[in-house]
Design a protein around this motif. Structure first.
Motif, PDB file in Angstrom:
ATOM      1  N   ALA A   1       0.810  -1.219   0.000  1.00 41.24           N
ATOM      2  CA  ALA A   1       0.000   0.000   0.000  1.00 41.24           C
ATOM      3  C   ALA A   1       0.846   1.272   0.000  1.00 41.24           C
ATOM      4  N   PHE A   2       1.695   1.442   1.025  1.00 42.64           N
ATOM      5  CA  PHE A   2       2.431   2.698   1.155  1.00 42.64           C
ATOM      6  C   PHE A   2       3.501   2.852   0.089  1.00 42.64           C
ATOM      7  N   VAL A   3       4.130   1.759  -0.301  1.00 40.99           N
ATOM      8  CA  VAL A   3       5.153   1.842  -1.348  1.00 40.99           C
ATOM      9  C   VAL A   3       4.501   2.191  -2.691  1.00 40.99           C
ATOM     10  N   THR A   4       3.327   1.629  -2.964  1.00 46.19           N
ATOM     11  CA  THR A   4       2.591   1.972  -4.185  1.00 46.19           C
ATOM     12  C   THR A   4       2.228   3.447  -4.200  1.00 46.19           C
ATOM     13  N   ILE A   5       1.709   3.941  -3.085  1.00 46.87           N
ATOM     14  CA  ILE A   5       1.352   5.360  -2.981  1.00 46.87           C
ATOM     15  C   ILE A   5       2.575   6.235  -3.195  1.00 46.87           C
ATOM     16  N   TRP A   6       3.686   5.860  -2.565  1.00 44.84           N
ATOM     17  CA  TRP A   6       4.896   6.676  -2.646  1.00 44.84           C
ATOM     18  C   TRP A   6       5.467   6.708  -4.066  1.00 44.84           C
ATOM     19  N   CYS A   7       5.477   5.564  -4.740  1.00 49.43           N
ATOM     20  CA  CYS A   7       5.978   5.530  -6.119  1.00 49.43           C
ATOM     21  C   CYS A   7       5.134   6.424  -7.025  1.00 49.43           C
ATOM     22  N   GLY A   8       3.813   6.457  -6.782  1.00 50.92           N
ATOM     23  CA  GLY A   8       2.956   7.336  -7.564  1.00 50.92           C
ATOM     24  C   GLY A   8       3.231   8.799  -7.295  1.00 50.92           C
ATOM     25  N   LEU A   9       3.474   9.147  -6.032  1.00 51.55           N
ATOM     26  CA  LEU A   9       3.765  10.538  -5.676  1.00 51.55           C
ATOM     27  C   LEU A   9       5.091  11.011  -6.272  1.00 51.55           C
ATOM     28  N   LYS A  10       6.007  10.084  -6.525  1.00 55.68           N
ATOM     29  CA  LYS A  10       7.290  10.465  -7.115  1.00 55.68           C
ATOM     30  C   LYS A  10       7.178  10.749  -8.616  1.00 55.68           C
ATOM     31  N   GLY A  11       6.002  10.484  -9.190  1.00 53.55           N
ATOM     32  CA  GLY A  11       5.782  10.801 -10.596  1.00 53.55           C
ATOM     33  C   GLY A  11       6.384   9.816 -11.570  1.00 53.55           C
ATOM     34  N   TRP A  12       6.699   8.599 -11.116  1.00 50.17           N
ATOM     35  CA  TRP A  12       7.273   7.595 -12.007  1.00 50.17           C
ATOM     36  C   TRP A  12       6.219   7.074 -12.968  1.00 50.17           C
ATOM     37  N   ASP A  13       6.656   6.618 -14.138  1.00 52.17           N
ATOM     38  CA  ASP A  13       5.715   6.013 -15.075  1.00 52.17           C
ATOM     39  C   ASP A  13       5.304   4.637 -14.567  1.00 52.17           C
ATOM     40  N   LYS A  14       4.302   4.044 -15.217  1.00 50.43           N
ATOM     41  CA  LYS A  14       3.702   2.814 -14.697  1.00 50.43           C
ATOM     42  C   LYS A  14       4.705   1.656 -14.636  1.00 50.43           C
ATOM     43  N   ALA A  15       5.602   1.570 -15.623  1.00 56.39           N
ATOM     44  CA  ALA A  15       6.562   0.468 -15.641  1.00 56.39           C
ATOM     45  C   ALA A  15       7.549   0.580 -14.483  1.00 56.39           C
ATOM     46  N   ARG A  16       8.036   1.792 -14.217  1.00 55.97           N
ATOM     47  CA  ARG A  16       8.998   1.955 -13.134  1.00 55.97           C
ATOM     48  C   ARG A  16       8.339   1.733 -11.779  1.00 55.97           C
ATOM     49  N   GLN A  17       7.083   2.180 -11.630  1.00 57.62           N
ATOM     50  CA  GLN A  17       6.375   1.941 -10.374  1.00 57.62           C
ATOM     51  C   GLN A  17       6.270   0.453 -10.080  1.00 57.62           C
ATOM     52  N   ARG A  18       5.791  -0.318 -11.063  1.00 66.21           N
ATOM     53  CA  ARG A  18       5.633  -1.752 -10.840  1.00 66.21           C
ATOM     54  C   ARG A  18       6.982  -2.449 -10.725  1.00 66.21           C
ATOM     55  N   GLY A  19       8.025  -1.859 -11.344  1.00 75.84           N
ATOM     56  CA  GLY A  19       9.368  -2.416 -11.241  1.00 75.84           C
ATOM     57  C   GLY A  19       9.970  -2.250  -9.864  1.00 75.84           C
ATOM     58  N   VAL A  20       9.298  -1.487  -8.976  1.00 71.56           N
ATOM     59  CA  VAL A  20       9.745  -1.334  -7.595  1.00 71.56           C
ATOM     60  C   VAL A  20       8.796  -2.023  -6.628  1.00 71.56           C
ATOM     61  N   TYR A  21       7.486  -1.689  -6.699  1.00 70.26           N
ATOM     62  CA  TYR A  21       6.628  -2.208  -5.636  1.00 70.26           C
ATOM     63  C   TYR A  21       6.246  -3.674  -5.809  1.00 70.26           C
ATOM     64  N   GLN A  22       6.286  -4.217  -7.023  1.00 79.31           N
ATOM     65  CA  GLN A  22       5.973  -5.646  -7.145  1.00 79.31           C
ATOM     66  C   GLN A  22       7.071  -6.534  -6.573  1.00 79.31           C
ATOM     67  N   PRO A  23       8.357  -6.330  -6.918  1.00 80.93           N
ATOM     68  CA  PRO A  23       9.386  -7.131  -6.242  1.00 80.93           C
ATOM     69  C   PRO A  23       9.470  -6.841  -4.752  1.00 80.93           C
TER      70      PRO A  23
END
Length: 288
Positions: free
Chosen positions: A193-215
């Motif tokens: 939850a919080f890592v997903t929210i944080w990646c979105g707030l950093k303005g990353w594109d969808k691929a980079r977001q999932r490349g962090v919070y999924q692993p």
């Protein structure tokens, strides 16, 4: 003339011969047919309500795999009403969640941001013991209501607000987000939850977001299971692994396959809307 005819045929056949759509239809027909057969066989062997439970796992896997998180929250909201044993339901969710994340991480392997991921993981590993401690000492309703309410409020705010500038903060803030993810992972089995929210707030594109919070989610799951095993009292009832839970893995993987196909068709803005909507659904699921 022959060349022109060939080009004309190619233009005429192009829109019809869409290999991506055709493969999805084939997989849908074959996969759903096999799931129906599996549900029928298991029901005939005495596992009542198996077809409904398989459908719940498939639906939760499909929806959660579009954004890459919240499988346990969505699936748990349904399985706890469909299964008599909560221990069995937990076994199903853990096994299916790990299978889904393995498939997703393998599919998105080249998109993983290893440098950023390491920072989040450091915070996450430190947060898991704190989350497990709270899990073993807090009333379940208390933390589920708090986390669920926060997700609904935040997801609704993000859906209604005007776009704002992306945050530009350093590794320490990333580690703090990972720490919060570790706490919610140990506390509610919901590390993303919080890592997903944080990646979105950093303005990353969808691929980079999932490349962090999924692993990140995949890494937190076994760590959380180990921490619960080590920290719970010896007299506590331990959730034993039930082999029948593996019967739900095909439904989970089929749903994840569909979710990943939908994810690849989304723009970054559409992905942002899906993530925020899923945060709201996750909060509602925790409150049920």
């Amino acid at each position: 003339m022959t060349k022109q005819l060939a080009q004309s045929d190619k233009l005429r056949l192009g829109p019809v011969a869409d290999p991506g759509s055709a493969s999805m239809i084939v997989v849908a027909v074959v996969g759903l047919g096999l799931l129906i057969a599996e549900g029928g066989v298991l029901s005939a062997q005495g596992f009542q309500g198996m077809a409904y439970a398989l459908t719940a796992v498939f639906a939760a896997s499909t929806v959660s795999s579009i954004a890459g998180f919240a499988f346990s929250a969505l699936c748990g909201a349904m399985l706890f009403h469909l299964m008599d044993s909560p221990v069995y339901a937990v076994n199903v969710m853990i096994i299916c969640s790990i299978a889904i994340q393995l498939l997703s991480v393998a599919t998105l392997w080249r998109e993983i941001d290893w440098h950023s991921l390491r920072v989040f993981l450091i915070g996450g590993f430190l947060g898991v013991p704190a989350g497990v401690y709270l899990l073993l000492h807090l009333p379940t309703a208390t933390y589920r209501n708090v986390i669920g309410g926060l997700l609904i409020a935040y997801g609704g705010y993000l859906l209604l607000r005007w776009p704002v500038r992306s945050l530009r903060l350093g590794p320490l803030s990333d580690a703090c987000a990972g720490f919060l993810g570790g706490i919610t992972g140990g506390l509610a089995g919901f590390p993303g939850a919080f890592v997903t929210i944080w990646c979105g707030l950093k303005g990353w594109d969808k691929a980079r977001q999932r490349g962090v919070y999924q692993p990140f989610i995949l890494s937190m799951q076994p760590v959380t299971l180990i921490a619960i095993h080590l920290m719970q009292p010896a007299s506590a009832t331990r959730a034993q692994l039930d082999w029948k839970a593996f019967a739900f893995v095909p439904a989970a993987l089929l749903g994840a396959w569909f979710g990943l196909r939908i994810f690849k068709r989304l723009s970054d803005r559409q992905f942002e809307v899906v993530v925020n909507g899923l945060l709201i659904l996750s909060g509602i699921a925790l409150l049920l």
